[in-house]
Write a protein that holds these residues in place. Structure first.
Motif, mmCIF file in Angstrom:
data_model
loop_
_atom_site.group_PDB
_atom_site.id
_atom_site.type_symbol
_atom_site.label_atom_id
_atom_site.label_comp_id
_atom_site.label_asym_id
_atom_site.label_seq_id
_atom_site.Cartn_x
_atom_site.Cartn_y
_atom_site.Cartn_z
ATOM 1 N N PHE A 50 42.079 30.287 34.385
ATOM 2 C CA PHE A 50 43.025 30.957 33.493
ATOM 3 C C PHE A 50 42.477 32.319 33.040
ATOM 4 O O PHE A 50 43.214 33.141 32.514
ATOM 5 C CB PHE A 50 43.297 30.101 32.246
ATOM 6 N N TYR A 51 41.179 32.515 33.240
ATOM 7 C CA TYR A 51 40.537 33.619 32.533
ATOM 8 C C TYR A 51 40.612 34.981 33.211
ATOM 9 O O TYR A 51 40.419 36.011 32.571
ATOM 10 C CB TYR A 51 39.101 33.226 32.166
ATOM 11 N N GLY A 52 40.910 35.010 34.511
ATOM 12 C CA GLY A 52 41.116 36.291 35.163
ATOM 13 C C GLY A 52 42.295 37.017 34.538
ATOM 14 O O GLY A 52 42.181 38.157 34.054
ATOM 15 N N LEU A 53 43.420 36.339 34.499
ATOM 16 C CA LEU A 53 44.618 36.962 33.916
ATOM 17 C C LEU A 53 44.508 37.154 32.410
ATOM 18 O O LEU A 53 44.983 38.161 31.878
ATOM 19 C CB LEU A 53 45.855 36.115 34.242
ATOM 20 N N PHE A 54 43.898 36.212 31.727
ATOM 21 C CA PHE A 54 43.695 36.394 30.281
ATOM 22 C C PHE A 54 42.990 37.728 30.048
ATOM 23 O O PHE A 54 43.388 38.521 29.192
ATOM 24 C CB PHE A 54 42.823 35.268 29.701
ATOM 25 N N GLY A 55 41.943 37.955 30.823
ATOM 26 C CA GLY A 55 41.171 39.187 30.665
ATOM 27 C C GLY A 55 42.016 40.416 30.957
ATOM 28 O O GLY A 55 41.976 41.400 30.212
ATOM 29 N N MET A 56 42.793 40.357 32.040
ATOM 30 C CA MET A 56 43.602 41.530 32.411
ATOM 31 C C MET A 56 44.692 41.820 31.383
ATOM 32 O O MET A 56 44.886 42.960 30.969
ATOM 33 C CB MET A 56 44.260 41.293 33.773
ATOM 34 N N ILE A 57 45.402 40.779 30.982
ATOM 35 C CA ILE A 57 46.514 41.002 30.051
ATOM 36 C C ILE A 57 45.983 41.466 28.693
ATOM 37 O O ILE A 57 46.560 42.354 28.057
ATOM 38 C CB ILE A 57 47.391 39.732 29.959
ATOM 39 N N LEU A 58 44.864 40.911 28.268
ATOM 40 C CA LEU A 58 44.309 41.354 26.985
ATOM 41 C C LEU A 58 43.663 42.736 27.084
ATOM 42 O O LEU A 58 43.585 43.460 26.087
ATOM 43 C CB LEU A 58 43.358 40.301 26.412
ATOM 44 N N ILE A 87 53.655 40.406 24.549
ATOM 45 C CA ILE A 87 53.073 39.509 25.561
ATOM 46 C C ILE A 87 51.595 39.275 25.260
ATOM 47 O O ILE A 87 51.108 38.144 25.298
ATOM 48 C CB ILE A 87 53.262 40.104 26.982
ATOM 49 N N GLY A 88 50.887 40.339 24.902
ATOM 50 C CA GLY A 88 49.464 40.219 24.576
ATOM 51 C C GLY A 88 49.245 39.270 23.415
ATOM 52 O O GLY A 88 48.331 38.437 23.439
ATOM 53 N N GLN A 89 50.107 39.382 22.412
ATOM 54 C CA GLN A 89 49.964 38.492 21.254
ATOM 55 C C GLN A 89 50.175 37.036 21.666
ATOM 56 O O GLN A 89 49.435 36.141 21.261
ATOM 57 C CB GLN A 89 50.963 38.899 20.166
ATOM 58 N N MET A 90 51.182 36.798 22.495
ATOM 59 C CA MET A 90 51.423 35.420 22.950
ATOM 60 C C MET A 90 50.222 34.903 23.743
ATOM 61 O O MET A 90 49.845 33.745 23.624
ATOM 62 C CB MET A 90 52.690 35.345 23.790
ATOM 63 N N PHE A 91 49.641 35.772 24.548
ATOM 64 C CA PHE A 91 48.467 35.332 25.308
ATOM 65 C C PHE A 91 47.261 35.106 24.395
ATOM 66 O O PHE A 91 46.427 34.254 24.675
ATOM 67 C CB PHE A 91 48.148 36.305 26.455
ATOM 68 N N ARG A 92 47.181 35.850 23.316
ATOM 69 C CA ARG A 92 46.087 35.575 22.367
ATOM 70 C C ARG A 92 46.246 34.180 21.769
ATOM 71 O O ARG A 92 45.286 33.425 21.643
ATOM 72 C CB ARG A 92 46.077 36.602 21.229
ATOM 73 N N LEU A 149 40.690 49.181 34.203
ATOM 74 C CA LEU A 149 40.537 47.825 34.745
ATOM 75 C C LEU A 149 40.093 47.888 36.202
ATOM 76 O O LEU A 149 40.817 48.421 37.041
ATOM 77 C CB LEU A 149 41.872 47.063 34.722
ATOM 78 N N THR A 150 38.920 47.344 36.483
ATOM 79 C CA THR A 150 38.504 47.269 37.881
ATOM 80 C C THR A 150 38.249 45.813 38.239
ATOM 81 O O THR A 150 37.742 45.041 37.425
ATOM 82 C CB THR A 150 37.211 48.070 38.133
#
Ligand code: MN
Ligand code: FE
Length: 361
Positions: free
Chosen positions: A205-213, A224-229, A291-292
């Motif tokens: 789950f953490y690849g996308l968590f990192g990207m979206i945040l 969207i960022g808040q929902m992911f938080r 983001l890389t």
């Protein structure tokens, strides 16, 4: 020790020894089977404690404003194509993943564990997956994304399909009548709990968590960022529920903790990491602002090792550093109170099982 209650012409005798026997017969698996969902006395206190913290984190997607996100999504100059693609991948992957986790809890894990307090926390866990799935529906409808496109994401993008098949495989093999006195079957269940808690929710789950945040940090997609938080805060409880469940299952069934089994679990994590890295390359085919892909690959190595160590296994890449120390901070939203415009996000009430002091009310 017996306790007698005389009420009118009747006498009731309660035998404490019998109650203690029932308590002692509580087990993660193969415990006392009873139709009475008797939580007390609590044997797995951690389960009730996490249940309470989950409850206090309750949130609903519709409480989060999406105007800014919609404005950015529809604009021609506020976002790049790769930023839009990350959001599509996030929505596409999580729409399927949240449901898969909830379904495995209901049809496998909650079915097979025997202590009521474990079933209690797993019920809440499954419900939180419903909230997460619902939050994705809310994002899709707010942004006006075609729902068919979202379905197509997890059928037609190979790296999404591979991640999903990796976990549904270990769920499918437990959907039958199973003799849990057989150590091989105990290992199947322990493997399921490890894969879902540590490999999937804990790592993939953490690849996308990192990207979206990371986008959220640049003020892109604030809703969207808040929902992911909030989702990420929930996930840390889920990982902990499954970690405790795993540890207690192994503790009560020490014969399953063989060298070979530890190696099997470590190999599963290695495979989970490989799949996640391929997936990250699809999410970030070209570098985006700040983001890389390289940093996210390193982050996955770092996270996977924390999960392995959490269940007493050796790390795969000792010494890997966390490239995103700010991510931990972003998760720390326990006390944040002004998000719902004055509505307190902590729903925590004093427990009936604890003494309530006046100054806490
Ligand atoms: Mn979730
Ligand atoms: Fe979860």
């Amino acid at each position: 020790m017996e306790k007698k209650f005389e009420i009118g012409s009747k006498t009731f005798v309660l035998d404490q020894a019998k109650a203690e026997e029932a308590y002692a017969a509580k087990r993660v698996i193969n415990g006392r089977e009873t139709m009475a969902f008797n939580l007390l006395p609590l044997r797995y206190k951690w389960a009730y404690d996490i249940y309470r913290s989950m409850k206090s984190n309750h949130w609903e997607p519709e409480d989060i404003p999406m105007q800014k996100d919609i404005e950015q999504w529809q604009s021609h100059d506020l976002l790049t194509d790769s930023e839009r693609w990350i959001i599509r991948m996030g929505i596409g992957y999580f729409s399927a993943a949240e449901g898969i986790v909830g379904d495995n809890i209901i049809h496998v894990v909650r079915e097979l564990v025997t202590a009521p307090e474990l079933k209690l926390v797993l019920g809440r866990h499954a419900h939180e997956e419903n909230i997460h799935a619902d939050s994705l529906l809310y994002m899709i409808s707010s942004l006006g994304i075609n729902p068919h496109e979202c379905e197509a994401m997890f059928e037609q993008i190979e790296t999404v399909r591979n991640k999903n098949e990796f976990v549904t495989g270990v769920s499918r093999e437990l959907r039958r009548d199973i003799d849990l006195t057989d150590p091989a079957n105990k290992q199947l269940l322990a493997k399921n709990i490890f894969v879902f808690g540590q490999c999937m929710e804990g790592t993939q789950f953490y690849g996308l968590f990192g990207m979206i945040l990371s986008l959220y940090r640049q003020n892109k997609f604030p809703g969207i960022g808040q929902m992911f938080r909030y989702t990420l805060r929930d996930e840390s409880n889920h990982i902990e529920v499954f970690r405790n469940l795993f540890m207690d299952l192994v503790e009560e069934n020490k014969e399953i903790w063989t060298e070979a089994f530890q190696q099997e679990l470590t190999d599963l994590m290695r495979e989970a990491v490989r799949l996640e890295k391929e997936f990250i390359s699809d999410c970030l085919p070209v570098s985006s602002v700040g983001l890389t892909a390289q940093e996210f690959l390193q982050y996955i190595d770092y996270i996977a090792d924390r999960r392995l160590e959490g269940v007493g296994l050796k790390p795969l890449n000792r010494g890997t550093e966390n490239p995103f120390p700010w991510l931990a901070e972003m998760m720390d939203i326990q006390k944040e109170q002004n998000f719902f415009e004055g509505r307190v996000t902590e729903y925590q009430k004093a427990s009936a099982l604890e003494v309530v002091h006046d100054d806490e009310l």
